[in-house]
Write a protein that holds these residues in place. Structure first.
Motif, PDB file in Angstrom:
ATOM      1  N   ALA A 235     -16.470 -18.179   8.177  1.00 49.90           N
ATOM      2  CA  ALA A 235     -15.846 -19.115   8.836  1.00 49.90           C
ATOM      3  C   ALA A 235     -14.359 -18.719   9.429  1.00 49.90           C
ATOM      4  CB  ALA A 235     -15.460 -20.347   7.709  1.00 49.90           C
ATOM      5  N   ALA A 236     -14.076 -19.598  10.335  1.00 46.72           N
ATOM      6  CA  ALA A 236     -12.437 -19.269  10.972  1.00 46.72           C
ATOM      7  C   ALA A 236     -11.453 -19.531   9.873  1.00 46.72           C
ATOM      8  CB  ALA A 236     -12.469 -20.090  12.191  1.00 46.72           C
ATOM      9  N   PRO A 237     -10.431 -18.917   9.917  1.00 47.72           N
ATOM     10  CA  PRO A 237      -9.272 -19.377   9.279  1.00 47.72           C
ATOM     11  C   PRO A 237      -8.898 -20.584   9.351  1.00 47.72           C
ATOM     12  CG  PRO A 237      -8.739 -17.273  10.359  1.00 47.72           C
ATOM     13  CD  PRO A 237      -9.778 -17.980  11.096  1.00 47.72           C
ATOM     14  N   THR A 238      -8.486 -21.328   8.189  1.00 44.23           N
ATOM     15  CA  THR A 238      -8.141 -22.727   8.293  1.00 44.23           C
ATOM     16  C   THR A 238      -6.777 -22.920   8.611  1.00 44.23           C
ATOM     17  OG1 THR A 238      -9.579 -23.204   6.185  1.00 44.23           O
ATOM     18  CG2 THR A 238      -7.959 -24.906   6.768  1.00 44.23           C
ATOM     19  N   PRO A 239      -6.368 -23.598   9.599  1.00 48.28           N
ATOM     20  CA  PRO A 239      -4.971 -23.732  10.271  1.00 48.28           C
ATOM     21  C   PRO A 239      -4.191 -24.355   9.200  1.00 48.28           C
ATOM     22  CG  PRO A 239      -6.725 -24.569  11.773  1.00 48.28           C
ATOM     23  CD  PRO A 239      -7.418 -24.428  10.481  1.00 48.28           C
ATOM     24  N   THR A 240      -2.724 -24.114   9.225  1.00 49.64           N
ATOM     25  CA  THR A 240      -2.001 -24.368   8.210  1.00 49.64           C
ATOM     26  C   THR A 240      -1.072 -25.219   8.950  1.00 49.64           C
ATOM     27  OG1 THR A 240      -0.691 -22.162   8.189  1.00 49.64           O
ATOM     28  CG2 THR A 240      -2.309 -22.490   6.638  1.00 49.64           C
ATOM     29  N   VAL A 309      -5.818 -20.154  19.421  1.00 50.34           N
ATOM     30  CA  VAL A 309      -7.308 -19.976  19.416  1.00 50.34           C
ATOM     31  C   VAL A 309      -7.837 -18.892  18.392  1.00 50.34           C
ATOM     32  CG1 VAL A 309      -7.570 -18.505  21.306  1.00 50.34           C
ATOM     33  CG2 VAL A 309      -9.552 -20.201  20.901  1.00 50.34           C
ATOM     34  N   ASP A 310      -8.999 -19.282  17.874  1.00 45.25           N
ATOM     35  CA  ASP A 310      -9.622 -18.244  16.920  1.00 45.25           C
ATOM     36  C   ASP A 310     -10.736 -17.791  17.628  1.00 45.25           C
ATOM     37  OD1 ASP A 310      -7.631 -18.094  14.931  1.00 45.25           O
ATOM     38  OD2 ASP A 310      -8.490 -20.025  13.789  1.00 45.25           O
ATOM     39  N   ILE A 311     -10.846 -16.352  17.799  1.00 50.49           N
ATOM     40  CA  ILE A 311     -12.129 -15.718  18.487  1.00 50.49           C
ATOM     41  C   ILE A 311     -12.686 -14.801  17.307  1.00 50.49           C
ATOM     42  CG2 ILE A 311     -12.966 -14.342  20.340  1.00 50.49           C
ATOM     43  CD1 ILE A 311     -12.023 -17.166  21.306  1.00 50.49           C
ATOM     44  N   LEU A 312     -14.115 -14.971  17.454  1.00 49.41           N
ATOM     45  CA  LEU A 312     -14.888 -13.749  16.639  1.00 49.41           C
ATOM     46  C   LEU A 312     -15.791 -13.064  17.424  1.00 49.41           C
ATOM     47  CD1 LEU A 312     -16.440 -14.122  13.026  1.00 49.41           C
ATOM     48  CD2 LEU A 312     -17.783 -12.856  15.184  1.00 49.41           C
ATOM     49  N   PRO A 313     -15.585 -11.969  18.131  1.00 49.35           N
ATOM     50  CA  PRO A 313     -16.271 -11.344  19.094  1.00 49.35           C
ATOM     51  C   PRO A 313     -17.591 -10.769  18.300  1.00 49.35           C
ATOM     52  CG  PRO A 313     -14.107 -10.479  19.298  1.00 49.35           C
ATOM     53  CD  PRO A 313     -14.227 -11.147  17.851  1.00 49.35           C
ATOM     54  N   ASN A 340     -16.809  -8.646  15.175  1.00 49.77           N
ATOM     55  CA  ASN A 340     -17.108  -9.400  13.943  1.00 49.77           C
ATOM     56  C   ASN A 340     -16.087  -9.514  12.914  1.00 49.77           C
ATOM     57  OD1 ASN A 340     -20.031  -9.010  14.697  1.00 49.77           O
ATOM     58  ND2 ASN A 340     -19.650  -6.533  14.459  1.00 49.77           N
ATOM     59  N   VAL A 341     -14.904  -9.991  13.302  1.00 54.73           N
ATOM     60  CA  VAL A 341     -13.918 -10.625  12.413  1.00 54.73           C
ATOM     61  C   VAL A 341     -13.284 -11.734  13.288  1.00 54.73           C
ATOM     62  CG1 VAL A 341     -13.545  -8.833  11.238  1.00 54.73           C
ATOM     63  CG2 VAL A 341     -12.207  -8.748  13.012  1.00 54.73           C
ATOM     64  N   TRP A 342     -12.661 -12.500  12.601  1.00 48.62           N
ATOM     65  CA  TRP A 342     -11.817 -13.709  13.325  1.00 48.62           C
ATOM     66  C   TRP A 342     -10.265 -12.846  13.796  1.00 48.62           C
ATOM     67  CZ3 TRP A 342     -13.827 -17.715  15.428  1.00 48.62           C
ATOM     68  CH2 TRP A 342     -14.824 -18.216  14.890  1.00 48.62           C
ATOM     69  N   ASN A 343     -10.187 -13.235  15.103  1.00 44.58           N
ATOM     70  CA  ASN A 343      -9.060 -12.696  15.773  1.00 44.58           C
ATOM     71  C   ASN A 343      -8.103 -13.864  16.015  1.00 44.58           C
ATOM     72  OD1 ASN A 343      -9.220  -9.649  16.872  1.00 44.58           O
ATOM     73  ND2 ASN A 343     -11.002 -10.869  16.591  1.00 44.58           N
ATOM     74  N   SER A 344      -7.060 -14.174  15.259  1.00 45.53           N
ATOM     75  CA  SER A 344      -6.312 -15.575  15.397  1.00 45.53           C
ATOM     76  C   SER A 344      -5.070 -15.378  16.577  1.00 45.53           C
ATOM     77  CB  SER A 344      -5.539 -15.837  14.162  1.00 45.53           C
ATOM     78  OG  SER A 344      -6.574 -16.458  13.441  1.00 45.53           O
ATOM     79  N   ILE A 345      -5.108 -15.940  17.710  1.00 46.60           N
ATOM     80  CA  ILE A 345      -4.307 -15.876  18.658  1.00 46.60           C
ATOM     81  C   ILE A 345      -3.340 -16.775  19.020  1.00 46.60           C
ATOM     82  CG2 ILE A 345      -4.175 -15.047  21.231  1.00 46.60           C
ATOM     83  CD1 ILE A 345      -7.349 -14.296  19.988  1.00 46.60           C
ATOM     84  N   GLY A 370     -20.401 -10.313  29.769  1.00 49.29           N
ATOM     85  CA  GLY A 370     -22.052 -10.681  29.601  1.00 49.29           C
ATOM     86  C   GLY A 370     -22.354 -10.684  28.076  1.00 49.29           C
ATOM     87  N   GLY A 371     -21.200 -10.629  27.159  1.00 53.63           N
ATOM     88  CA  GLY A 371     -21.328 -10.524  25.690  1.00 53.63           C
ATOM     89  C   GLY A 371     -21.458 -11.864  25.079  1.00 53.63           C
ATOM     90  N   THR A 372     -21.341 -11.672  23.602  1.00 54.89           N
ATOM     91  CA  THR A 372     -21.329 -12.900  22.894  1.00 54.89           C
ATOM     92  C   THR A 372     -20.173 -12.782  21.941  1.00 54.89           C
ATOM     93  OG1 THR A 372     -23.798 -12.746  22.632  1.00 54.89           O
ATOM     94  CG2 THR A 372     -22.610 -13.808  20.864  1.00 54.89           C
ATOM     95  N   PHE A 373     -19.782 -14.122  21.933  1.00 62.30           N
ATOM     96  CA  PHE A 373     -18.457 -14.518  20.817  1.00 62.30           C
ATOM     97  C   PHE A 373     -18.686 -15.744  20.458  1.00 62.30           C
ATOM     98  CE2 PHE A 373     -16.762 -15.733  24.838  1.00 62.30           C
ATOM     99  CZ  PHE A 373     -15.799 -16.988  24.590  1.00 62.30           C
ATOM    100  N   TYR A 374     -17.777 -16.205  19.339  1.00 58.88           N
ATOM    101  CA  TYR A 374     -17.570 -17.441  18.721  1.00 58.88           C
ATOM    102  C   TYR A 374     -16.228 -17.977  19.103  1.00 58.88           C
ATOM    103  CZ  TYR A 374     -22.194 -16.702  16.446  1.00 58.88           C
ATOM    104  OH  TYR A 374     -23.374 -16.285  15.905  1.00 58.88           O
ATOM    105  N   MET A 375     -16.019 -19.481  19.109  1.00 63.49           N
ATOM    106  CA  MET A 375     -14.754 -19.864  19.071  1.00 63.49           C
ATOM    107  C   MET A 375     -14.550 -20.995  18.168  1.00 63.49           C
ATOM    108  SD  MET A 375     -12.644 -22.535  20.626  1.00 63.49           S
ATOM    109  CE  MET A 375     -13.734 -23.436  21.629  1.00 63.49           C
ATOM    110  N   ASP A 376     -13.327 -21.115  17.546  1.00 63.61           N
ATOM    111  CA  ASP A 376     -12.827 -22.099  16.676  1.00 63.61           C
ATOM    112  C   ASP A 376     -11.458 -22.493  16.877  1.00 63.61           C
ATOM    113  OD1 ASP A 376     -13.108 -24.269  15.018  1.00 63.61           O
ATOM    114  OD2 ASP A 376     -13.568 -22.956  13.054  1.00 63.61           O
ATOM    115  N   ASN A 377     -10.917 -23.601  16.596  1.00 60.29           N
ATOM    116  CA  ASN A 377      -9.458 -23.887  16.396  1.00 60.29           C
ATOM    117  C   ASN A 377      -8.775 -23.625  17.749  1.00 60.29           C
ATOM    118  OD1 ASN A 377     -10.004 -24.414  13.398  1.00 60.29           O
ATOM    119  ND2 ASN A 377      -9.710 -22.371  13.008  1.00 60.29           N
ATOM    120  N   LEU A 378      -9.235 -24.383  18.522  1.00 58.05           N
ATOM    121  CA  LEU A 378      -8.355 -24.317  19.809  1.00 58.05           C
ATOM    122  C   LEU A 378      -7.468 -25.369  19.822  1.00 58.05           C
ATOM    123  CD1 LEU A 378      -7.991 -23.291  22.991  1.00 58.05           C
ATOM    124  CD2 LEU A 378      -9.818 -24.628  23.463  1.00 58.05           C
ATOM    125  N   TYR A 379      -5.845 -25.360  19.906  1.00 57.08           N
ATOM    126  CA  TYR A 379      -5.036 -26.481  19.918  1.00 57.08           C
ATOM    127  C   TYR A 379      -3.834 -26.060  20.148  1.00 57.08           C
ATOM    128  CZ  TYR A 379      -3.814 -24.249  15.366  1.00 57.08           C
ATOM    129  OH  TYR A 379      -3.595 -23.603  14.366  1.00 57.08           O
TER     130      TYR A 379
END
Length: 470
Positions: A235-240, A309-313, A340-345, A370-379
């Motif tokens: 899971a992505a890091p929990t925002p604080t 934003v949190d990105i997992l490529p 394959n790890v969450w990058n918090s930006i 053309g690749g794949t990634f996951y996104m979470d915590n966009l604010y």
């Protein structure tokens, strides 16, 4: 190998295989993708056989479908529909008794499945015909099967065999039930086939059989391929950041802007879909070139100073992000991303020159390959508002002397993990990782003015205090 490239290779392989297979087609059977209703991707095999005065019609769907059943549509001379019997996998058969030798027999196969149906073209067979083809007794040779790329929910199988007919059929079985999948191949050409819908961190054994259209099987059947799927992604890091300082677009941790469309069609090749990682909602982007987001309402983010934003490529290496105001957008690269790890930006909103932060109505991810990634915590968030006057000794954060001429000492009641110094524009002047409750900063080289120091404590709490540099 990127998914797009695999798709191109699949099309080339199927085109080549179709040419070979169609050359083998005759009145008694063959392979095709032609449909009178619906569509076929991998196609189907069909065959006729006469035994006495009985005609047996067999049809096998090569597209994997859920809840598949089959019906024979006959036209001899009137239309009739009758159910077919499952033989194995996705192969069905029906025997029609009491036919007249030399008569014409016409039939099509309707495949019905969850969500739709597809009907083959109508085939005509002369009852009693052996099609003038000599018996094929040569079995496939040089049969190999190995595991290719692995994912958390999929295993790629690499298959190859040679046969004088030019056509190979691979039957893959796995699981306790088991699940059986039949896929076509071309003689001497490696076939890549991905088994998806698997569980993470799980060992699988795939039993694979190669045979030709006449049913001749390779002498080394079956080949057992063992592969273990990758561990599930975290899971992505929990925002604080306090909810009072956030305008959330997508996050389980906050209340999001209502009515947002994360999957608008802007002509992109990207396929975006809701997913979960570690129990948290995320969005998965595949075949990524760009993808828009349309907010449910215009957002005033003028009180915010950063975009998070949190990105997992997985395979994507190039991602840009921009908030969009009417008539203005400016893409900004998210930089080098670890796979394959969450990058918090955190991106200062001052980066987006010309974008009106008081009137944001869209977002766009772009710059993909053309690749794949996951996104979470966009604010959007503001980390400069929790400002106090020079701290009293009993506060959690103490900065002294303040105002400061040279060096300032920063102390906290608990361990400081991270410390960041910013100017009034939100730009980072200095940032460091710590493991101490006390730290001294030399500010003698800074221009006079107001600054903000933010610390992240070992407890996860963030505290910001204003510094005055003389």
């Amino acid at each position: 190998m990127k998914r797009f490239t695999r798709l191109i290779l699949l099309i080339v392989a199927l085109t080549t295989w179709g040419t070979v297979a169609n050359a083998q087609n005759n009145e008694c059977g063959g392979w095709a993708t032609d449909a009178s209703e619906g569509t076929f991707t991998l196609g189907y095999n069909y065959s006729f056989k006469t035994s006495g005065t009985d005609v047996t019609f067999t049809c096998e769907c090569l597209d994997t479908k859920s809840g598949l059943v089959a019906y024979a549509w006959t036209y001899n001379p009137n239309f009739a529909e009758t159910g077919m019997t499952l033989v194995s996998g996705q192969k069905f058969t029906k025997t029609f008794t009491g036919q007249t030798i030399g008569a014409t027999f016409s039939v099509a196969c309707k495949f019905a499945f969850a969500g739709g149906l597809a009907v083959t073209k109508t085939y005509t067979y002369t009852v009693g015909s052996d099609c003038g083809v000599s018996s094929d007794t040569q079995a496939p040779t040089a049969f190999t099967a190995t595991a290719g790329n692995l994912a958390t929910d999929a295993v790629e199988l690499l298959l190859n065999a040679t046969d004088d007919s030019g056509v190979i059929s691979y039957s893959i079985s796995y699981g306790n039930v088991p699940t059986v999948v039949t896929v076509p191949g071309v003689s001497g050409v490696q076939k890549s086939y991905t088994i998806s819908g698997l569980s993470g961190s799980t060992a699988y054994t795939f039993s694979i059989i190669a045979e030709d259209a006449a049913g001749n099987k390779a002498s080394n059947n079956p080949i057992l391929v063992q592969a273990t799927t990758l561990a599930p992604l975290p899971a992505a890091p929990t925002p604080t950041v306090s909810a009072d300082e956030v305008i959330s677009i997508f996050s389980d941790a906050y209340t999001n802007v209502a009515g947002t469309n994360f999957y608008p069609g802007w002509g992109q090749t990207t396929f975006a879909a809701a997913s979960t990682l570690g129990g948290n909602a995320v969005i998965k982007y595949t075949l990524f070139n760009y993808q828009g987001i349309e907010l449910g309402s215009h957002v005033d983010a003028s009180a915010m100073n950063k975009l998070h934003v949190d990105i997992l490529p997985v395979t994507e290496t190039s991602i840009k992000l921009t908030p969009i105001s009417p008539s203005k957008e400016l893409s900004t690269s998210l930089g080098t991303l670890l796979p394959n790890v969450w990058n918090s930006i955190d991106i200062p909103l001052s980066t987006y020159t010309g974008v009106v932060t008081s009137d944001i109505f869209q977002f766009k991810f772009d710059g993909g390959t053309g690749g794949t990634f996951y996104m979470d915590n966009l604010y959007f968030f503001n980390d400069l508002t929790s400002v106090s006057t020079p701290a009293e000794p009993n506060n959690q954060l103490n900065c002294y002397p303040n105002p400061v001429v040279g060096s300032v000492t920063i102390s906290a009641k608990s361990t400081i993990c991270e410390m960041t110094l910013r100017n009034l524009l939100g730009q980072t002047i200095r940032s460091s990782q710590l493991n101490s409750s006390v730290q001294t900063l030399d500010l003698s080289d800074l221009s006079a003015g107001n600054y903000f120091v933010t610390v992240r404590l070992i407890t996860g709490e963030r505290i910001t205090q204003k510094l005055v540099k003389l």
